[in-house]
Design a protein around this motif. Structure first.
Motif, PDB file in Angstrom:
ATOM      1  N   ALA A 163      -0.018  10.472  -4.946  1.00 50.05           N
ATOM      2  CA  ALA A 163      -0.822  10.292  -6.827  1.00 50.05           C
ATOM      3  C   ALA A 163       0.061   9.335  -6.876  1.00 50.05           C
ATOM      4  CB  ALA A 163      -0.729  11.514  -7.275  1.00 50.05           C
ATOM      5  N   VAL A 164      -0.453   8.081  -7.206  1.00 46.86           N
ATOM      6  CA  VAL A 164      -0.492   7.295  -7.756  1.00 46.86           C
ATOM      7  C   VAL A 164      -0.744   7.508  -9.576  1.00 46.86           C
ATOM      8  CG1 VAL A 164      -0.235   4.895  -7.982  1.00 46.86           C
ATOM      9  CG2 VAL A 164      -0.038   5.600  -5.810  1.00 46.86           C
ATOM     10  N   THR A 173       1.007  -1.710  -0.165  1.00 43.70           N
ATOM     11  CA  THR A 173      -0.531   0.160  -0.548  1.00 43.70           C
ATOM     12  C   THR A 173       0.966   0.984   0.176  1.00 43.70           C
ATOM     13  OG1 THR A 173      -0.056  -0.048   2.496  1.00 43.70           O
ATOM     14  CG2 THR A 173      -1.547  -1.027   1.258  1.00 43.70           C
ATOM     15  N   VAL A 174       0.343   2.104  -0.476  1.00 42.31           N
ATOM     16  CA  VAL A 174       1.258   3.470  -0.219  1.00 42.31           C
ATOM     17  C   VAL A 174       1.279   3.689   1.286  1.00 42.31           C
ATOM     18  CG1 VAL A 174       0.375   6.095  -0.776  1.00 42.31           C
ATOM     19  CG2 VAL A 174      -0.172   4.673  -2.214  1.00 42.31           C
ATOM     20  N   LYS A 175       0.945   3.484   1.803  1.00 38.60           N
ATOM     21  CA  LYS A 175       1.169   3.933   3.624  1.00 38.60           C
ATOM     22  C   LYS A 175       2.612   3.108   3.985  1.00 38.60           C
ATOM     23  CE  LYS A 175       0.909   4.818   7.926  1.00 38.60           C
ATOM     24  NZ  LYS A 175       2.204   5.862   8.519  1.00 38.60           N
ATOM     25  N   LYS A 176       2.138   2.017   3.417  1.00 38.40           N
ATOM     26  CA  LYS A 176       3.722   1.085   3.202  1.00 38.40           C
ATOM     27  C   LYS A 176       4.565   2.089   3.040  1.00 38.40           C
ATOM     28  CE  LYS A 176       1.632  -3.358   4.952  1.00 38.40           C
ATOM     29  NZ  LYS A 176       1.492  -4.545   4.850  1.00 38.40           N
ATOM     30  N   LEU A 177       4.852   2.265   1.593  1.00 40.76           N
ATOM     31  CA  LEU A 177       5.719   2.938   0.500  1.00 40.76           C
ATOM     32  C   LEU A 177       6.649   4.214   2.148  1.00 40.76           C
ATOM     33  CD1 LEU A 177       7.455   3.071  -1.447  1.00 40.76           C
ATOM     34  CD2 LEU A 177       5.713   4.617  -2.687  1.00 40.76           C
ATOM     35  N   LYS A 178       5.506   4.941   2.162  1.00 40.97           N
ATOM     36  CA  LYS A 178       5.568   6.105   2.898  1.00 40.97           C
ATOM     37  C   LYS A 178       6.062   5.695   4.267  1.00 40.97           C
ATOM     38  CE  LYS A 178       2.023   9.566   1.815  1.00 40.97           C
ATOM     39  NZ  LYS A 178       0.390   9.835   2.880  1.00 40.97           N
ATOM     40  N   ASP A 179       5.977   4.697   4.811  1.00 40.73           N
ATOM     41  CA  ASP A 179       6.337   4.316   6.410  1.00 40.73           C
ATOM     42  C   ASP A 179       8.140   4.096   5.625  1.00 40.73           C
ATOM     43  OD1 ASP A 179       4.372   4.306   7.479  1.00 40.73           O
ATOM     44  OD2 ASP A 179       3.898   3.222   7.487  1.00 40.73           O
ATOM     45  N   ASP A 226      -4.111   6.156   1.378  1.00 42.08           N
ATOM     46  CA  ASP A 226      -2.718   6.018   2.373  1.00 42.08           C
ATOM     47  C   ASP A 226      -3.273   4.444   1.692  1.00 42.08           C
ATOM     48  OD1 ASP A 226      -0.975   8.060   2.759  1.00 42.08           O
ATOM     49  OD2 ASP A 226      -1.354   8.182   4.538  1.00 42.08           O
ATOM     50  N   GLU A 227      -4.049   3.955   2.108  1.00 36.17           N
ATOM     51  CA  GLU A 227      -5.073   2.682   1.565  1.00 36.17           C
ATOM     52  C   GLU A 227      -4.505   1.754   0.241  1.00 36.17           C
ATOM     53  OE1 GLU A 227      -6.853   4.926   2.847  1.00 36.17           O
ATOM     54  OE2 GLU A 227      -6.323   4.612   4.839  1.00 36.17           O
TER      55      GLU A 227
END
Length: 76
Positions: free
Chosen positions: A49-50, A27-33, A57-58
């Motif tokens: 943006a993807v 997910t985006v959230k995991k990438l941000k982390d 984030d989900e």
């Protein structure tokens, strides 16, 4: 692999505007982390943006995606 784009001060903070990310988090959230941990920056208030569409984030990620991190801007 996914392509990351860092806009405005984010690119300045990490020293690059574009990075090829070798793994693809779920997910985006995991990438941000992962990005926050690697570069020591905060992405909490950043729009994401993807493939040129704003996402939450989900949102799931897939190999070949382009992910842009866009910080809030002010002006007048």
């Amino acid at each position: 692999m996914i392509r990351l784009l860092f806009f405005a001060h984010l690119g300045e903070q990490i020293g690059e505007r574009e990075v090829m990310w070798p793994n693809v988090p779920e997910t985006v959230k995991k990438l941000k982390d992962e990005v926050e941990e690697r570069y020591g920056i905060s992405l909490g208030r950043v729009m994401t943006a993807v493939n040129e569409e704003y996402v939450r984030d989900e949102a799931p990620l897939h190999a070949g995606d382009t992910v842009a991190f866009i910080p809030p801007v002010s002006g007048g």
